[in-house]
Design an enzyme around this catalytic site. Sequence first.
Site, mmCIF file in Angstrom:
data_model
loop_
_atom_site.group_PDB
_atom_site.id
_atom_site.type_symbol
_atom_site.label_atom_id
_atom_site.label_comp_id
_atom_site.label_asym_id
_atom_site.label_seq_id
_atom_site.Cartn_x
_atom_site.Cartn_y
_atom_site.Cartn_z
ATOM 1 N N ARG A 146 31.176 -8.027 -2.012
ATOM 2 C CA ARG A 146 32.225 -8.974 -1.659
ATOM 3 C C ARG A 146 32.487 -8.904 -0.161
ATOM 4 N NH1 ARG A 146 36.443 -7.137 -2.895
ATOM 5 N NH2 ARG A 146 35.801 -5.283 -4.031
ATOM 6 N N ARG A 198 24.044 -4.191 -9.419
ATOM 7 C CA ARG A 198 24.856 -4.319 -10.642
ATOM 8 C C ARG A 198 24.063 -4.831 -11.831
ATOM 9 N NH1 ARG A 198 30.854 -3.847 -9.964
ATOM 10 N NH2 ARG A 198 31.052 -3.143 -7.822
ATOM 11 N N HIS A 227 43.732 -5.433 -11.778
ATOM 12 C CA HIS A 227 42.362 -4.909 -11.638
ATOM 13 C C HIS A 227 42.276 -3.619 -12.461
ATOM 14 C CE1 HIS A 227 38.981 -3.550 -8.621
ATOM 15 N NE2 HIS A 227 38.476 -4.121 -9.682
ATOM 16 N N ASP A 244 37.302 -4.098 -16.132
ATOM 17 C CA ASP A 244 37.603 -4.552 -14.764
ATOM 18 C C ASP A 244 38.929 -5.300 -14.614
ATOM 19 O OD1 ASP A 244 36.601 -4.566 -12.050
ATOM 20 O OD2 ASP A 244 36.241 -6.716 -12.262
ATOM 21 N N TYR A 258 26.463 -13.708 -4.074
ATOM 22 C CA TYR A 258 26.780 -12.404 -4.662
ATOM 23 C C TYR A 258 27.949 -12.489 -5.662
ATOM 24 C CZ TYR A 258 28.911 -8.007 -5.585
ATOM 25 O OH TYR A 258 29.473 -6.966 -6.267
ATOM 26 N N LYS A 301 36.916 -12.314 -9.945
ATOM 27 C CA LYS A 301 37.983 -11.904 -9.041
ATOM 28 C C LYS A 301 38.801 -13.109 -8.534
ATOM 29 C CE LYS A 301 37.469 -7.557 -9.387
ATOM 30 N NZ LYS A 301 36.199 -6.948 -9.377
ATOM 31 N N CYS A 340 35.203 3.035 -8.418
ATOM 32 C CA CYS A 340 35.914 4.311 -8.540
ATOM 33 C C CYS A 340 36.033 4.759 -9.989
ATOM 34 C CB CYS A 340 37.292 4.235 -7.900
ATOM 35 S SG CYS A 340 37.209 4.176 -6.111
ATOM 36 N N SER A 381 37.538 -0.629 -6.598
ATOM 37 C CA SER A 381 36.144 -0.946 -6.889
ATOM 38 C C SER A 381 35.255 0.291 -6.742
ATOM 39 C CB SER A 381 35.655 -2.030 -5.930
ATOM 40 O OG SER A 381 36.490 -3.158 -6.042
HETATM 41 P P1 GTP Z 1 34.124 -2.151 -9.954
HETATM 42 O O1 GTP Z 1 33.203 -2.697 -10.996
HETATM 43 O O2 GTP Z 1 33.551 -2.205 -8.569
HETATM 44 O O3 GTP Z 1 35.513 -2.677 -10.003
HETATM 45 O O4 GTP Z 1 34.213 -0.585 -10.159
HETATM 46 P P2 GTP Z 1 34.466 0.450 -11.337
HETATM 47 O O5 GTP Z 1 35.806 1.065 -11.089
HETATM 48 O O6 GTP Z 1 34.169 -0.090 -12.673
HETATM 49 O O7 GTP Z 1 33.385 1.504 -10.920
HETATM 50 P P3 GTP Z 1 32.379 2.388 -11.726
HETATM 51 O O8 GTP Z 1 32.896 2.893 -13.034
HETATM 52 O O9 GTP Z 1 31.093 1.680 -11.785
HETATM 53 O O10 GTP Z 1 32.309 3.578 -10.663
HETATM 54 C C1 GTP Z 1 31.141 4.156 -10.389
HETATM 55 C C2 GTP Z 1 31.280 5.286 -9.374
HETATM 56 O O11 GTP Z 1 32.309 6.185 -9.736
HETATM 57 C C3 GTP Z 1 30.015 6.076 -9.376
HETATM 58 O O12 GTP Z 1 29.771 6.508 -8.058
HETATM 59 C C4 GTP Z 1 30.339 7.241 -10.288
HETATM 60 O O13 GTP Z 1 29.533 8.344 -10.024
HETATM 61 C C5 GTP Z 1 31.772 7.484 -9.930
HETATM 62 N N1 GTP Z 1 32.523 8.138 -11.013
HETATM 63 C C6 GTP Z 1 32.960 7.568 -12.151
HETATM 64 N N2 GTP Z 1 33.668 8.451 -12.906
HETATM 65 C C7 GTP Z 1 33.673 9.599 -12.193
HETATM 66 C C8 GTP Z 1 34.253 10.888 -12.410
HETATM 67 O O14 GTP Z 1 34.916 11.136 -13.405
HETATM 68 N N3 GTP Z 1 34.054 11.828 -11.446
HETATM 69 C C9 GTP Z 1 33.340 11.571 -10.324
HETATM 70 N N4 GTP Z 1 33.198 12.537 -9.421
HETATM 71 N N5 GTP Z 1 32.769 10.372 -10.078
HETATM 72 C C10 GTP Z 1 32.944 9.413 -10.996
HETATM 73 C C1 SPV Z 2 34.580 -5.129 -7.615
HETATM 74 O O1 SPV Z 2 34.080 -5.139 -6.473
HETATM 75 O O2 SPV Z 2 35.721 -4.690 -7.854
HETATM 76 C C2 SPV Z 2 33.791 -5.619 -8.766
HETATM 77 C C3 SPV Z 2 32.567 -6.322 -8.494
HETATM 78 O O3 SPV Z 2 34.214 -5.463 -9.896
HETATM 79 S S1 SPV Z 2 32.876 -7.948 -7.971
HETATM 80 O O4 SPV Z 2 32.805 -8.815 -9.143
HETATM 81 O O5 SPV Z 2 31.812 -8.270 -7.033
HETATM 82 O O6 SPV Z 2 34.168 -8.058 -7.367
HETATM 83 MN MN MN Z 3 36.289 -4.651 -9.910
#
Ligand code: GTP
Ligand code: SPV
Ligand code: MN
Length: 601
Positions: free
Chosen positions: A79, A385, A236, A287, A207, A216, A260, A258
């Site tokens: 984004r 993704r 979110h 999400d 993207y 979003k 996290c 995002s």
């Molecule tokens: P968006 O789709 O971008 O909104 O993000 P999301 O919050 O769904 O992110 P996602 O679950 O894909 O986060 C992935 C990142 O978080 C990766 O780098 C993982 O390794 C890290 N991660 C997820 N859970 C944990 C955890 O419990 N501990 C640690 N250290 N890292 C974590």
């Molecule tokens: C984020 O960046 O928080 C996502 C991916 O979940 S996007 O749909 O690109 O915003």
């Molecule tokens: Mn997101």
Amino acid sequence: MLTAFNVSKWPTQNAELKTWVIEMAEMCQPDALVWVDGSEEEKQRLEKEALATGELILLDQQKWPGCLYHRTAANDVARTEHLTYICTPSQEEAGPNNNWMSPEEGYKKAGALFNGSMKGRTMYVIPFSMGPVGSPFAKIGVELTDSIYVVLNMRIMTRMGEKVLQKLGPDGAFTRCLHSKADLDDTRRLILHFPHDNAIWSVGSGYGGNVLLGKKCLSLRIASFLARSEGWMAEHMLIMGVENPSGHIVYIAAAFPSACGKTNLAMLIPPEGLKHKGYRIWTVGDDIAWMRIDTDGKLWAVNPETGFFGVAPGTNMQSNPNAMLTVKKNTIFTNVVLTPDKGIWWEGMDGDVPQEGINWEGKPWKPGMVDDTGNKVHGAHPNSRFTAPVTQCPSISNRIEHHHGVPIDAIVFGGRRAHLAPLVYEAFDWKHGVFIGATMASERTAAQFGKQGEVRRDPMAMLPFCGYNMGHYFQHWLDMGKKMDKAPKIFNVNWFRLDDDGRFMWPGFGENLRVLEWIMDRCMNTAGSKRTAIGYIPKARDLDLAGLDIPETTMEKLLSIDKNDWLEEVRDIEAFFKTFGSAMPQEMYNQLEGLAERLKQ
Ligand code: GTP
Ligand code: SPV
Ligand code: MN
């Protein structure tokens, strides 16, 4: 150039929709116009067309049935928040949290880029519903796009096609979503939101978050604006159910910025040490949560989406088995490595590392490659993704189609903080919880352009997604609390504390259930805690740590606060609050003062 529109053959009686489609087509000048019906036949036709042009690549159908591969332009992989604007009549309404342009300027600037942008292309008309069609939560949008990739993604991420047009009827309201790839030039890219017009204009990108306008743009930026005036919340947040051994399910909504860990937590698998307790996790969403107060005075949530657009790197059978099982078929992979045998790979995937492949930039790639400056060349982009249907997730909740959603017992905030924030703490009450959400901070990840690792304030994980002044948004949160008979308890978690050697102190992933267990028990008033300046923190013995090998001193650190660090945080929060001027509710300053006083005691 499209000469006649053949409007009488269009599958809608909605006059406003017809007029708008004509106007937009006259501006973008596509060669053809196609109303998307959502059928299987249509899916196959579009795939075939995109495969023929190379827009999509068919993966090995034995190994990856129904799966497709796509790369976005190298300058177009996350984004672009600096090109994302809220176009309200006054800048005050958009607030310091948003880039702002007047609606006149926005329509003019983007209009110039849309002008003729679809020449030689087809304009697809996608009617879609965010939320189950006909649910009191649902909102209808119509996206016009010149990208088949967008159509196929929207097909996974939303309920779309004929049934939505039927629901819309002759005079239903809808969000007008216009998208064109145009020339994919990032100096000619704009993602504009017109909340007062219920409209979104996105040009110059291909993207995900910039172009899947139901996500979003509609479900957070426009929806948050509507939610404030209509008295609900667009957040979110992931939504998950934790079923305890007696069969009772506690539903949790959690806001993490995002990349996290929302997808990870939403699909959690109970760890070995807790297996005997018989917990089960039900995934509702990863999400976005739309939440409203139902007649019982409780907060109920739906996931408005029907797909996951999840981060690929780091996903494997250890970290997220449910995600790996979800993406086995009917999935679109974007910006990962394409292997010579038409397979895919990303950093942190299970199995052997391929000896060669084409990376996210479309360049030949080998593991261990470094660039001219000695930096590692990624195979998959860190923000690559997968787009996969929620129904394929083994842990999917059977309530995803439920029109009233699920009742939320706990709201959890969290971010990526190497220092300061303990593993988990509980707010004293709703107002204090709103303060905790409003003061969230997190290190920047690859999900957005910019310097990674830098700590920035990201209130409620909504900084890039709140469609209006966040000062007013905090007031809306406070107001919602007053309207509920039984407001959810609010918590904060941090899985990302680092030790002096830069290693994660908490094992995370499945082990996070230990923290969720405490959260659930707090909701049922059966778990202990100690009262601290920042909230209730569990003592180590309040958490079930059976089978976990964490030194006592590490646990102590994870569950303690450093008063000096927190006093410094107070000063930083105050500076942040001041950026909102008079829009900041006085209650937030009262909360800040309360925190400062408790820290000094
Ligand atoms: P968006 O789709 O971008 O909104 O993000 P999301 O919050 O769904 O992110 P996602 O679950 O894909 O986060 C992935 C990142 O978080 C990766 O780098 C993982 O390794 C890290 N991660 C997820 N859970 C944990 C955890 O419990 N501990 C640690 N250290 N890292 C974590
Ligand atoms: C984020 O960046 O928080 C996502 C991916 O979940 S996007 O749909 O690109 O915003
Ligand atoms: Mn997101």
